[in-house]
Design a protein around this motif. Structure first.
Motif, PDB file in Angstrom:
ATOM      1  N   UNK A 100     -14.765  -4.042  -6.872  1.00 14.15           N
ATOM      2  CA  UNK A 100     -15.317  -3.273  -5.753  1.00 14.15           C
ATOM      3  C   UNK A 100     -14.455  -2.051  -5.454  1.00 14.15           C
ATOM      4  N   UNK A 101     -13.138  -2.204  -5.513  1.00 20.39           N
ATOM      5  CA  UNK A 101     -12.241  -1.076  -5.253  1.00 20.39           C
ATOM      6  C   UNK A 101     -12.346  -0.025  -6.353  1.00 20.39           C
ATOM      7  N   UNK A 102     -12.464  -0.471  -7.578  1.00 24.09           N
ATOM      8  CA  UNK A 102     -12.602   0.463  -8.697  1.00 24.09           C
ATOM      9  C   UNK A 102     -13.896   1.260  -8.582  1.00 24.09           C
ATOM     10  N   UNK A 103     -14.998   0.573  -8.235  1.00 23.18           N
ATOM     11  CA  UNK A 103     -16.288   1.261  -8.090  1.00 23.18           C
ATOM     12  C   UNK A 103     -16.271   2.260  -6.946  1.00 23.18           C
ATOM     13  N   UNK A 104     -15.454   2.011  -5.919  1.00 21.78           N
ATOM     14  CA  UNK A 104     -15.335   2.931  -4.791  1.00 21.78           C
ATOM     15  C   UNK A 104     -14.368   4.074  -5.084  1.00 21.78           C
ATOM     16  N   UNK A 105     -13.671   4.010  -6.220  1.00 24.37           N
ATOM     17  CA  UNK A 105     -12.724   5.058  -6.565  1.00 24.37           C
ATOM     18  C   UNK A 105     -11.376   4.892  -5.899  1.00 24.37           C
ATOM     19  N   UNK A 106     -11.068   3.678  -5.452  1.00 25.55           N
ATOM     20  CA  UNK A 106      -9.791   3.401  -4.808  1.00 25.55           C
ATOM     21  C   UNK A 106      -8.809   2.814  -5.813  1.00 25.55           C
ATOM     22  N   UNK A 107      -7.510   2.899  -5.527  1.00 25.74           N
ATOM     23  CA  UNK A 107      -6.528   2.244  -6.397  1.00 25.74           C
ATOM     24  C   UNK A 107      -6.754   0.741  -6.407  1.00 25.74           C
ATOM     25  N   UNK A 108      -6.303   0.084  -7.471  1.00 26.33           N
ATOM     26  CA  UNK A 108      -6.431  -1.363  -7.537  1.00 26.33           C
ATOM     27  C   UNK A 108      -5.616  -2.008  -6.419  1.00 26.33           C
ATOM     28  N   UNK A 109      -6.159  -3.015  -5.743  1.00 27.61           N
ATOM     29  CA  UNK A 109      -5.387  -3.717  -4.711  1.00 27.61           C
ATOM     30  C   UNK A 109      -4.269  -4.529  -5.352  1.00 27.61           C
ATOM     31  N   UNK A 110      -3.305  -4.932  -4.552  1.00 25.80           N
ATOM     32  CA  UNK A 110      -2.168  -5.690  -5.067  1.00 25.80           C
ATOM     33  C   UNK A 110      -1.955  -6.946  -4.239  1.00 25.80           C
ATOM     34  N   UNK A 111      -1.601  -8.027  -4.930  1.00 26.05           N
ATOM     35  CA  UNK A 111      -1.177  -9.251  -4.277  1.00 26.05           C
ATOM     36  C   UNK A 111       0.331  -9.397  -4.419  1.00 26.05           C
ATOM     37  N   UNK A 112       0.981  -9.848  -3.388  1.00 23.43           N
ATOM     38  CA  UNK A 112       2.418 -10.081  -3.445  1.00 23.43           C
ATOM     39  C   UNK A 112       2.740 -11.396  -2.755  1.00 23.43           C
ATOM     40  N   UNK A 113       3.873 -11.983  -3.123  1.00 21.98           N
ATOM     41  CA  UNK A 113       4.271 -13.281  -2.590  1.00 21.98           C
ATOM     42  C   UNK A 113       5.750 -13.257  -2.263  1.00 21.98           C
ATOM     43  N   UNK A 114       6.100 -13.747  -1.076  1.00 19.12           N
ATOM     44  CA  UNK A 114       7.500 -13.908  -0.709  1.00 19.12           C
ATOM     45  C   UNK A 114       7.631 -15.141   0.178  1.00 19.12           C
ATOM     46  N   UNK A 115       8.787 -15.326   0.795  1.00 15.54           N
ATOM     47  CA  UNK A 115       9.019 -16.525   1.602  1.00 15.54           C
ATOM     48  C   UNK A 115       8.106 -16.596   2.817  1.00 15.54           C
ATOM     49  N   UNK A 116       7.586 -15.458   3.266  1.00 14.69           N
ATOM     50  CA  UNK A 116       6.716 -15.441   4.432  1.00 14.69           C
ATOM     51  C   UNK A 116       5.275 -15.777   4.090  1.00 14.69           C
ATOM     52  N   UNK A 117       4.885 -15.607   2.839  1.00 14.64           N
ATOM     53  CA  UNK A 117       3.519 -15.927   2.447  1.00 14.64           C
ATOM     54  C   UNK A 117       2.976 -14.973   1.401  1.00 14.64           C
ATOM     55  N   UNK A 118       1.644 -14.867   1.360  1.00 14.92           N
ATOM     56  CA  UNK A 118       0.940 -14.037   0.380  1.00 14.92           C
ATOM     57  C   UNK A 118       0.274 -12.874   1.109  1.00 14.92           C
ATOM     58  N   UNK A 119       0.389 -11.681   0.526  1.00 14.29           N
ATOM     59  CA  UNK A 119      -0.217 -10.487   1.123  1.00 14.29           C
ATOM     60  C   UNK A 119      -1.119  -9.798   0.112  1.00 14.29           C
ATOM     61  N   UNK A 120      -2.331  -9.473   0.554  1.00 13.68           N
ATOM     62  CA  UNK A 120      -3.251  -8.657  -0.229  1.00 13.68           C
ATOM     63  C   UNK A 120      -3.273  -7.270   0.398  1.00 13.68           C
ATOM     64  N   UNK A 121      -2.997  -6.249  -0.418  1.00 16.14           N
ATOM     65  CA  UNK A 121      -2.927  -4.879   0.086  1.00 16.14           C
ATOM     66  C   UNK A 121      -3.998  -4.017  -0.566  1.00 16.14           C
ATOM     67  N   UNK A 122      -4.835  -3.392   0.275  1.00 20.64           N
ATOM     68  CA  UNK A 122      -5.794  -2.385  -0.174  1.00 20.64           C
ATOM     69  C   UNK A 122      -5.181  -1.008   0.074  1.00 20.64           C
ATOM     70  N   UNK A 123      -5.281  -0.128  -0.910  1.00 22.81           N
ATOM     71  CA  UNK A 123      -4.684   1.196  -0.788  1.00 22.81           C
ATOM     72  C   UNK A 123      -5.760   2.261  -0.603  1.00 22.81           C
ATOM     73  N   UNK A 124      -5.448   3.222   0.252  1.00 21.44           N
ATOM     74  CA  UNK A 124      -6.363   4.331   0.496  1.00 21.44           C
ATOM     75  C   UNK A 124      -5.987   5.523  -0.383  1.00 21.44           C
ATOM     76  N   UNK A 125      -6.923   6.493  -0.469  1.00 23.45           N
ATOM     77  CA  UNK A 125      -6.602   7.768  -1.104  1.00 23.45           C
ATOM     78  C   UNK A 125      -6.410   8.775   0.017  1.00 23.45           C
TER      79      UNK A 125
END
Length: 478
Positions: free
Chosen positions: A363-388
């Motif tokens: 969905x992000x690729x079709x909208x022309x946005x950068x690929x989202x990223x998942x990250x993991x640390x001691x606090x938990x999991x974060x999904x990040x959507x990036x804007x242009x």
């Protein structure tokens, strides 16, 4: 098209076990295979592919899919989250059954326990069954299955139960024994036992589960800059049954992120769309609610909106068997909260058990946005959507549309103000003229919003600028 190409077309996770079955009507064979996957490491059953690996298709896949779901629901014991979805591959309709590894071993289909060994399904022997039962006795009961202190007579949200009954019945995915009894409905959904509500049932159907479990609250905030801790533009804390909270958080994201207008070649009318793909955002939110670690009393779900990104975070590590690399390719895993996930699936909120990450990326690729990223640390999991470049695009789009009156209200609106305060600042006396020429157009353009949208005529109603309004006024969110 051979089996390897079919796997690739369906984006089935690498290393996942896949069984191809030609006859979708053979519920016996399908049920045994699904049971075997539940008792081992999960997998996919693809219906409509013959022994030579050729897609032959399925007639009336929607009706057949509902029939399969009901047949599996009736035959499997205990109940399990098994998703059936229709796909089209080179003009052929296929049904894919997604089966995560089960958490309530041993599973049986029509009172027989099956295992998956390599590419075959077989009946479990006595020693294997004994080992499964002993392991289950040793392992601690998961949080969602423990009993809640909620009172079944006082603490249930009956409207949520009715909504669930209506949505699940309409989907045809599940049959309730007694639609008139809230207790029976909750028992059928495996969130109530012996007249007591489980923690999972409390999270889903409790009037306010946060009273007993403060970690279920969701906090959402909008920041003016890209630094956490700076001045909040908007901040809310949500509590209540899971699905209404999920919808409230989703609305919070929509009203605090820009709207992008597009003109498609086949349509002369302007199409307004949320800047971040709505389907991807919803999928990210649902995953956060379904996969978070509810047992962590210091945890929770947070949503942070910055000018250049959107972050959805939940406590708990990646589910078992999931890594960053696998997540990007889509993979089935052991569900952390299968009972909660099952209800979300039945209500239509969770369609893909292991491949939601692919939907989000696509969905992000079709909208022309950068690929989202998942990250993991001691606090938990974060999904990040990036804007242009949000500011330039939004400003260009809105400045050519709004009227002088709307620009005036944007220029004087400071924080949260009442209608009377706005009229006084603008020197306007006629209430009807102010509403029609100033206030309503500003709200319709998504530049101004009500603080109490559910009660537009409330005496406590106030108005404030949205993120688009702030951008138009002078780039205050950049």
């Amino acid at each position: 098209m051979k089996t390897k190409a079919i796997r690739e077309s369906l984006s089935l996770g690498e290393g996942q076990s896949v069984e191809f079955i030609p006859d979708c009507g053979n519920i016996g064979v399908i049920g045994q295979t699904v049971c075997g996957f539940l008792n081992t490491s999960g997998g996919y059953v693809v219906c409509g592919v013959d022994d030579r690996g050729t897609a032959i298709g399925v007639e009336d896949p929607d009706a057949m899919g509902k029939s399969l779901e009901q047949g599996l629901q009736q035959g499997l014991s205990p109940g399990a989250l098994v998703a059936v979805r229709a796909y089209e591959v080179e003009g052929k309709a296929l049904l894919v059954i997604e089966v995560p590894a089960g958490k309530d071993l041993p599973y049986a289909f029509e009172n027989v326990i099956y295992l998956r060994t390599g590419q075959t399904t077989r009946k479990a022997d006595v020693e294997t069954i004994r080992d499964m039962v002993l392991r289950k006795q040793v392992e601690p009961e998961r949080w969602e299955r423990r009993f809640s202190s909620a009172d079944m007579n006082e603490d249930l949200d009956l409207n949520e139960i009715r909504s669930t009954l209506k949505e699940v019945t309409a989907s045809g995915r599940f049959r309730f024994r007694d639609s008139d009894s809230p207790t029976a409905i909750l028992e059928d959904l495996s969130v109530s036992r012996y007249g007591r509500l489980t923690n999972g049932g409390d999270v889903l159907f409790g009037t306010n589960p946060a009273v007993r479990y403060p970690q279920v609250r969701v906090r959402a905030a909008v920041f003016r800059t890209d630094k956490t801790g700076d001045t909040y533009q908007d901040m809310k804390s949500y509590e209540g049954p899971l699905v209404p909270v999920l919808e409230d958080v989703y609305s919070f994201i929509l009203r605090n992120t820009p709207t992008v207008s597009r003109f498609r070649p086949t349509d002369l009318k302007r199409q307004d769309e949320p800047f971040y793909p709505s389907g991807a955002v919803r999928e990210g939110l649902v995953n956060a609610f379904a996969h978070r670690d509810y047992s962590d009393f210091s945890g929770g779900i947070t949503v942070h909106i910055y000018p250049d990104r959107l972050e959805i975070s939940n406590t708990g590590r990646f589910p078992e068997g999931v890594t960053l690399a696998k997540l990007q390719k889509g993979t089935l895993s052991v569900l952390r909260n299968p009972d909660i996930a099952h209800v979300l699936y039945l209500r239509g909120y969770m369609e893909k058990i292991g491949r939601g990450s692919i939907l989000i990326q696509r969905a992000c690729t079709e909208r022309g946005l950068p690929l989202p990223q998942w990250s993991e640390d001691d606090r938990g999991v974060t999904l990040t959507f990036f804007a242009t470049e949000v500011t330039t695009e939004v400003t260009t789009e809105v400045t050519t549309e709004v009227t002088t009156e709307v620009m005036q209200i944007i220029g004087v609106l400071d924080g949260e103000m009442s209608r009377r305060e706005l009229q006084d600042v603008l020197g306007l006396r006629n209430v009807e003229h102010f509403r029609k020429a100033y206030l309503q157009p500003a709200i319709q353009e998504g530049l101004v919003e009500m603080t109490i949208p559910d009660k537009p005529r409330s005496s406590k109603q106030r108005y404030r600028l949205t993120q688009r309004g702030l951008v138009l006024r002078g780039g205050e969110s950049s």
